[in-house]
Every structure is written in structure tokens, then in C-alpha cells.
Design an enzyme around this catalytic site. Structure first.
Site, short mmCIF file in Angstrom:
data_model
loop_
_atom_site.label_atom_id
_atom_site.label_comp_id
_atom_site.label_asym_id
_atom_site.label_seq_id
_atom_site.Cartn_x
_atom_site.Cartn_y
_atom_site.Cartn_z
N TYR A 53 14.74 8.69 -12.70
CA TYR A 53 14.36 10.10 -12.62
C TYR A 53 13.87 10.39 -11.21
CZ TYR A 53 13.82 10.82 -17.79
OH TYR A 53 13.99 10.99 -19.14
N GLU A 158 16.80 16.13 -22.26
CA GLU A 158 16.62 16.42 -23.69
C GLU A 158 16.29 17.90 -23.88
OE1 GLU A 158 13.70 13.68 -25.32
OE2 GLU A 158 15.25 12.19 -25.70
N GLU A 234 19.67 6.68 -22.93
CA GLU A 234 18.32 6.09 -23.02
C GLU A 234 18.31 5.24 -24.27
OE1 GLU A 234 14.77 8.48 -22.87
OE2 GLU A 234 15.64 9.71 -21.30
N TYR A 301 6.13 -1.04 -21.14
CA TYR A 301 7.16 -0.57 -22.08
C TYR A 301 7.75 -1.69 -22.93
CZ TYR A 301 9.87 3.54 -23.44
OH TYR A 301 10.38 4.63 -24.10
C1 GLA Z 1 12.73 10.65 -24.21
C2 GLA Z 1 12.63 11.14 -22.78
C3 GLA Z 1 12.12 10.07 -21.85
C4 GLA Z 1 10.92 9.36 -22.43
C5 GLA Z 1 11.29 8.79 -23.78
C6 GLA Z 1 10.17 8.05 -24.47
O1 GLA Z 1 13.85 9.97 -24.40
O2 GLA Z 1 13.87 11.61 -22.33
O3 GLA Z 1 11.80 10.66 -20.62
O4 GLA Z 1 9.88 10.26 -22.55
O5 GLA Z 1 11.64 9.83 -24.64
O6 GLA Z 1 9.71 7.01 -23.70
#
Ligand code: GLA
Length: 593
Positions: A53, A158, A234, A301
Site C-alpha cells: 500500500y 474494498e 489478500e 500478523y
Molecule cells: C482488509 C483490508 C486490509 C486489512 C485486512 C485485515 O482486507 O483490505 O487493508 O485491513 O482487511 O487485516
């Protein structure tokens, strides 16, 4: 020139089918001297692409003050990816979510209520355009067609979970194209019909975000993306923690099985995260779906490469899975070695109130302002007023509309109590017939990064009453903690702490000196501390809190030097034993089971 495009069935690199095996690595969460190491290790796990990002608010903390240097040198990061022979995916937002303060949107954007954030609104679009003017030329030059690594660029993030303003998405596409972004553009959405429909546009390549049940999720995605490669952009192979939660982990074997199920379909992937890194400074975000949950400092994470850049169980399990589908280098990263464990006594302590006035200018206000109203967008601030309840026969009550996010209340510099957003605290009793100076030290614990509470003001949110009456005449002092030189000067003037009386009452600045032969990663044990912020050699390592789950702070080797290293704490509460303890490995706290 090399060429990357989306074919009828696959991504195509120079006309050949190409499976994207990407891993997320946020340059802004890793010390810049460690970027090359982390990228190299991604390659060793079998990945061919790095995804990042771009956090607008870190690049432009105040309007017009744009920074693309040092830890924000995106161009250098992309060059290192190219040097490693890998490809890159860039997700410049403008909104990024990412457990990042305000989801990457600058807090100052929200000052003018007319600005329609995340929709097609001219004031907002003008700011986005200014941001893109700075960032997109870097991405443009680094595109594969210009000899660089960038193969894909994502539009928004998203968006279908937030809105459905297609004109906004179209405007973002137009801005990208106008800046010469010619690589394919993607969108990402959680795989529900509604989100996929709302979050994308015809002509953009739709991808999904999920961490399990790949076959089912890809089938949903396929309904919305009838042609071309399927991609989980993702693949959630771990999760983040918030203060007061447990440390989230998943068994490596289970995560590897999910990855195998995904790759067996032929889909492309971006592991979220390959290496999470750290929310250094005051950069963490938060969630609030009824209860405020600020994200911890570590963004480990439970990813394949841990916070300190060492391969964990998922690294080996994922490498084995990837090897079934793609060539994986023989070289493997070194296993973690124990960090030095030792203790360092505090060698200087300065009460916060002794230096407070040197850390920012108090601004008088008739009614109580938020941090944002005085253009203070991060960290701490001190509210101050005079009160006089002599002769009332009562203990007055201080009542606040909303505390964002944690308020330490003092009367004549004596602690009265704490008001905490995550407890929904609103009111506190002051001492009987209280008289004197009321000071409230407020911490912004991180802006919400997901949903409709992004962009909220921080500080004390009115109405603020004392004893049931609106209280006027406040001062607000934003604390400037970027430059600790007033604190260093105060340390220099302070007497060494008495070793016999080793407890430290906060709020206070505490210094310890660590002698090292050579820089090496360290882990500061925070279980012996209360709550606060830690710096090493002026680098803000982030927040710590006895509450956990996180029990150690990661100190990257690259912030240390041979000889004396200065550790500074801003401790809000109390330290029972004024000795800092460094331990041999990270301890991110208890897990759920
Ligand atoms: C979504 C968002 C990410 C992050 C994840 C959780 O997928 O797009 O930026 O916040 O959730 O870690």
C-alpha cells in the site's frame, strides 16, 4: 519492452501465462535499512512479487508537506524489488484500511465538513489529485513497460464494503490513466455478491480478499469476473491484535492447507501479510464496531516472516506448498538467533510536568476544542482549566461527550483517575470542593481505519460539563513528541535516580543507556512497565501497554549503533522497578487457547 496484461484465462507476461505469487510487505512498517533483506526473503519463499500500500497520511501529515524520503522513499523500495528480480503491485489508495491510522486518509482532510471523503465530491477529488500528482509519477516510472517492477495497480480498497459511488471509482481510474499508469488496474472486495458489485467497475479486474474456503470464494468471484485469471489479492494468512485482546495465531499447517487449496485452482495470490512489520510511532489504526479496539504496535500478523524478519513455521510450510506449483530457490534464510538478554537501569527520570511546557504551546479557547480543531492530528495533548468549587459542599463531576481515546485527569497535578473510550467512560468525580488547576492528558490511541468512524475528531469531544454546567475557558496544548530535545535537556539537568527508591511514578520521561558492541535486534520487555511510548536514539518504537497482549517491543538493529544507545520512555502510569529488561525473543502475548 516487457509487457504484462490480463489475458482470457491468465495474467500474461511477455505473452506467456504468469501466475502472480505475491506477498504484502509495507515499506512504511519496516525500517528502510531492512527493506532489501525482507524482499530477498520473500523471494526465498518462492514469491515472485511484492505488494505494498501507500499511506497518504504518512506522506502528507499536514496539507502540502509531502515527504518521499527515508522510510517513505517509495521509489527506492520499488527499485529494491526490481533489484531482487521481483515484480511489484502498488495500492496507492487513497484509502488503504490496513490497520493503519485513519486507513491512510490524512486527518486534515476531514476538517472541512464539505469534503466528501471516499466519494465523487470535488473538494475531496482535488486533494486526491494533489496526492496522486506526487505519488503516481513514481509508480508510473516504475511500471514494467518502463523497465520497472510494477505490474498491477489497485483502485481504492474494498470499496464495496463502504460505498457504491461508481463515479468516484471512475474518477480514480481516470486520474491513474492521466498519470500514465498503463498496467492493468484491479479492485479488491470481500467475496460477497453485493460488495463485488458495488466495489468495482466494468473494465477493472476484480479480485477477492479472504483467508479460507478458496473454492467457494473463487466461485463467487468468478460470477463477477467471468474471464481472466482469478486472484486472491489478500490471502489472510494471519491476523492483527488489539490492546486487550489475545494474540491471534493460526496453525501453520492449517494456513498452508488453505494456501494449497487456493493454488491448486490455478489462482494467483497475494499473501496478506508476507511480513507485517511494526506500527512504529503513532501509526496504528483501530476498529470500532461498538467497542473501540486500537491495534497494537506489532504488526507481526503471525505472518511467514515474523516482525523481526525471521522465518517462522508458516515460512517453511508455505515454501513447501509453493514448491508444488513454482520453482523455489535452494537458498534458505537463517533461523532466528536469540537476541541479547540483559537489564539496563534507568539513569535519568524527569517528571512530565517539569518539561510539559517546553513540548508545545498552549492555545486558549472559550469552549473546549478537539485536537483536530487546533490542527493536531496525532499523539497526545493536554487540556487545562481552572476550577473553584469551594463552599459547594459537593464533589463536582467532570462529564465529557466522548473521550477519544484515553484521558488522564489531574487536579493540581495529583492524579484523579482515567477515562477510557473502550470502557465507554464519560464521567469522573473530582475531589470534594475541588479547587485549582484541572489538567487532562489525552492520548489519541489511533484513528479507526474501517467503516464509518474513519475521520472522527480526536481529543475531548463536547459537551464537557463540570458539576452539570458547561465549562468555558480551556487551554489545549498539543504535545510535540517528534523532537525530544527539551526532554534530553531536562535529563541532562536531572539528578541520577536513587537506586534505593527505584519505583517511578508517571507521567514521566525515563532514560536508560544501552551499551552495544555492534547493532543487533533487541526486544524490550514491557511487562515491567505501565503504559506509554518508547524511543531508541530518537526513533519512535511505538506504544507499549501492560494490558497486552503484546509484551515486548521490537527494536530493529538498524536503529542502534555501536557504543551508547539512548532509550527513552514516556511512562503514563508507574514503573515499579526502574530497570529496563531486554529479552531474547519477541513475546506477543497469550493466544486464545
Ligand atoms: C482488509 C483490508 C486490509 C486489512 C485486512 C485485515 O482486507 O483490505 O487493508 O485491513 O482487511 O487485516
Amino acid at each position: 519492452m516487457p509487457d504484462f496484461r490480463i489475458g482470457d484465462t491468465d495474467f500474461e507476461l511477455d505473452g506467456q501465462p504468469f501466475r502472480v505469487l505475491a506477498g504484502a510487505l509495507h515499506y512504511f512498517r519496516v525500517h528502510p535499512e531492512q527493506w532489501a533483506d525482507r524482499i530477498h526473503k520473500a523471494k526465498l519463499m518462492g514469491l515472485n512479487t511484492i505488494e505494498t500500500y501507500v499511506p497518504w497520511n504518512l506522506h502528507e501529515p499536514n496539507p502540502g508537506h509531502f515527504d518521499l524520503t527515508g522510510r517513505l522513499d517509495l521509489e527506492r523500495f520499488l527499485q529494491l524489488i526490481a533489484d531482487a528480480g521481483m515484480y511489484a503491485i502498488v495500492r496507492p489508495g487513497p484509502y488503504i484500511c490496513a490497520e493503519w491510522d485513519n486507513g491512510g486518509l490524512p486527518a486534515w482532510l476531514f476538517r472541512d465538513e464539505a469534503v466528501g471523503v471516499r466519494r465523487f465530491e470535488p473538494l475531496y477529488m482535488a486533494e486526491v489529485e494533489r496526492y496522486f500528482d506526487r505519488v503516481l509519477p513514481i509508480v508510473e516510472r516504475a511500471q514494467i513497460t518502463n523497465g520497472g517492477p510494477v505490474i498491477l495497480v489497485q483502485i481504492e480498497n474494498e470499496y464495496g464494503a463502504y460505498g457504491d459511488d461508481k463515479q468516484y471509482l471512475e474518477a480514480l481510474v481516470a486520474l491513474n490513466r492521466a498519470h500514465g499508469i498503463t498496467v492493468p488496474l484491479t479492485t479488491i472486495d470481500q467475496p460477497t455478491d453485493e460488495m463485488l458489485a458495488n466495489g468495482s467497475l466494468p473494465g477493472l479486474h476484480k479480485t477477492g480478499s479472504f483467508g479460507s474456503r478458496a473454492i467457494e470464494r473463487l466461485a463467487t468471484l468468478r460470477r463477477h469476473q467471468p474471464t481472466g485469471p482469478l486472484m486472491c489479492a489478500e490471502f489472510w494468512n494471519g491476523w492483527f491484535d488489539f490492546w486487550g485482546s489475545h494474540h491471534h495465531t493460526t496453525p501453520a499447517a492449517e494456513a498452508a492447507r488453505e494456501l494449497d487449496e487456493l493454488l491448486a485452482t490455478g489462482a494467483s495470490v497475494n499473501l496478506y501479510m508476507f511480513h507485517g512489520g511494526t506500527n512504529f510511532g503513532f501509526t496504528n489504526g483501530a476498529n470500532d464496531k461498538g467497542v473501540y479496539q486500537p491495534t497494537v504496535t506489532s504488526y507481526d500478523y503471525d505472518a511467514p516472516l515474523d516482525e523481526a524478519g525471521n522465518p517462522g513455521p508458516k515460512f517453511w510450510a508455505f515454501r513447501d506448498v509453493i514448491a508444488k506449483y513454482a520453482p523455489v530457490p535452494d537458498e534458505v534464510p537463517d533461523a532466528a538467533t536469540p537476541a541479547p538478554a540483559f537489564r539496563a537501569p534507568a539513569d535519568a527520570v524527569v517528571p512530565f510536568w517539569q518539561v510539559a511546557s517546553a513540548l508545545g504551546e498552549s492555545i486558549p479557547h472559550r469552549s473546549i476544542p478537539t485536537f483536530d480543531q487546533v490542527e493536531h492530528y496525532t499523539g497526545f495533548g493536554v487540556y487545562c482549566t481552572e476550577i473553584d468549587f469551594r463552599g459547594t459542599g459537593r464533589a463536582p463531576v467532570l462529564s465529557i461527550g466522548e473521550v477519544r481515546d484515553r484521558a488522564l485527569v489531574y487536579l493540581n497535578r495529583q492524579p484523579v483517575g482515567v477515562l477510557s473510550r473502550d470502557n465507554h467512560d464519560r464521567a469522573i468525580g473530582l475531589p470534594f470542593e475541588a479547587l485549582g488547576t484541572l489538567e487532562i492528558l489525552v492520548e489519541d490511541q489511533g484513528r479507526v481505519n474501517y467503516g464509518h468512524r474513519i475521520g472522527e475528531d480526536k481529543g475531548l469531544i463536547g459537551p464537557v460539563t463540570i458539576d452539570g454546567h458547561a465549562h468555558e475557558r480551556w487551554e489545549l496544548q498539543p504535545l510535540g513528541l517528534d523532537d525530544l530535545s527539551p526532554v534530553s535537556e531536562a535529563f541532562a539537568r536531572s539528578a541520577a535516580p536513587d537506586p534505593e527508591a527505584s519505583a517511578i511514578a508517571g507521567p514521566a520521561f525515563v532514560r536508560a543507556t544501552v551499551e552495544l558492541d555492534a547493532p543487533t535486534d533487541l526486544f524490550l520487555d514491557t511487562t515491567t512497565l505501565g503504559k506509554g511510548v518508547a524511543w531508541v536514539n530518537g526513533f519512535n518504537l511505538g506504544r507499549y501497554w501492560r494490558r497486552g497482549p503484546q509484551n515486548t517491543l521490537y527494536v530493529p538493529a538498524s536503529t542502534l549503533k555501536p557504543g551508547a544507545n539512548e532509550i527513552v520512555l514516556f511512562e503514563l502510569h508507574a514503573i515499579p522497578d526502574a530497570t529496563l529488561t531486554f529479552v531474547s525473543a519477541a513475546d506477543l502475548g497469550h493466544t486464545e487457547f
